[in-house]
Design a protein around this motif. Structure first.
Motif, PDB file in Angstrom:
ATOM      1  N   VAL A 103      40.290  50.914  45.902  1.00 12.37           N
ATOM      2  CA  VAL A 103      38.946  51.151  46.426  1.00 12.37           C
ATOM      3  C   VAL A 103      37.933  50.248  45.731  1.00 12.37           C
ATOM      4  O   VAL A 103      36.993  49.770  46.349  1.00 12.37           O
ATOM      5  N   GLY A 104      38.135  50.047  44.445  1.00 13.81           N
ATOM      6  CA  GLY A 104      37.204  49.241  43.653  1.00 13.81           C
ATOM      7  C   GLY A 104      37.602  47.785  43.646  1.00 13.81           C
ATOM      8  O   GLY A 104      37.988  47.213  44.655  1.00 13.81           O
ATOM      9  N   ALA A 105      37.533  47.195  42.478  1.00  5.28           N
ATOM     10  CA  ALA A 105      37.835  45.775  42.319  1.00  5.28           C
ATOM     11  C   ALA A 105      39.308  45.590  41.963  1.00  5.28           C
ATOM     12  O   ALA A 105      39.800  46.236  41.042  1.00  5.28           O
ATOM     13  N   PRO A 106      40.018  44.733  42.679  1.00  6.63           N
ATOM     14  CA  PRO A 106      41.431  44.491  42.355  1.00  6.63           C
ATOM     15  C   PRO A 106      41.600  43.562  41.152  1.00  6.63           C
ATOM     16  O   PRO A 106      42.098  42.450  41.265  1.00  6.63           O
ATOM     17  N   ASP A 107      41.169  44.033  40.012  1.00  6.15           N
ATOM     18  CA  ASP A 107      41.252  43.253  38.773  1.00  6.15           C
ATOM     19  C   ASP A 107      42.227  43.948  37.832  1.00  6.15           C
ATOM     20  O   ASP A 107      42.006  45.101  37.451  1.00  6.15           O
ATOM     21  N   PRO A 108      43.317  43.278  37.439  1.00  9.00           N
ATOM     22  CA  PRO A 108      44.330  43.939  36.600  1.00  9.00           C
ATOM     23  C   PRO A 108      43.821  44.396  35.237  1.00  9.00           C
ATOM     24  O   PRO A 108      44.197  45.470  34.765  1.00  9.00           O
TER      25      PRO A 108
END
Length: 125
Positions: free
Chosen positions: A24-29
């Motif tokens: 839902v948010g940011a696809p940042d690992p």
């Protein structure tokens, strides 16, 4: 609570919060890893100190405990909602992920402080 169950719940809640942050948010690992670790720490520390979440067998919570618990919760919500508010020029997905991270990390740090104070009071630190 059993230690093994606490760790399983920590992995489940951390994974759920991290999955929510990633999809839902940011696809940042790296941000997702921070969310997973903070919510996992919240579950483990809450299992170790269950009276920070609820008080069993007590009809009414004392004023000092209730005040500080409410103050910590209000402060975390205020920081998460105002610090990453809609006027901050970032993407909406990143705003969701940062809000989740701030709430989880703040609550985890509050529980780490409770753990430290109790260990120090017992002569453990």
């Amino acid at each position: 609570m059993d230690r093994r169950l606490a760790w399983v719940l920590a992995a489940a809640v951390g994974g759920l919060a991290g999955g929510l942050s990633y999809t839902v948010g940011a696809p940042d690992p790296s941000l997702t890893a921070g969310v997973v670790l903070s919510y996992g720490a919240v579950v483990v520390l809450s299992a170790r100190h269950p009276d920070t979440v609820y008080q069993e067998g007590v009809g009414r919570v004392g004023f000092r405990y209730g005040f500080w618990s409410a103050a910590a919760t209000a402060f975390l919500l205020l920081v998460a909602l105002l610090g990453v508010g809609p006027w901050v020029p970032v993407d909406a997905g990143l705003r969701v992920s940062l809000g989740l991270f701030v709430l989880g990390a703040g609550y985890a740090m509050w529980l780490f402080g409770v753990s430290y104070a109790r260990a120090k009071g017992d002569g453990g630190a």
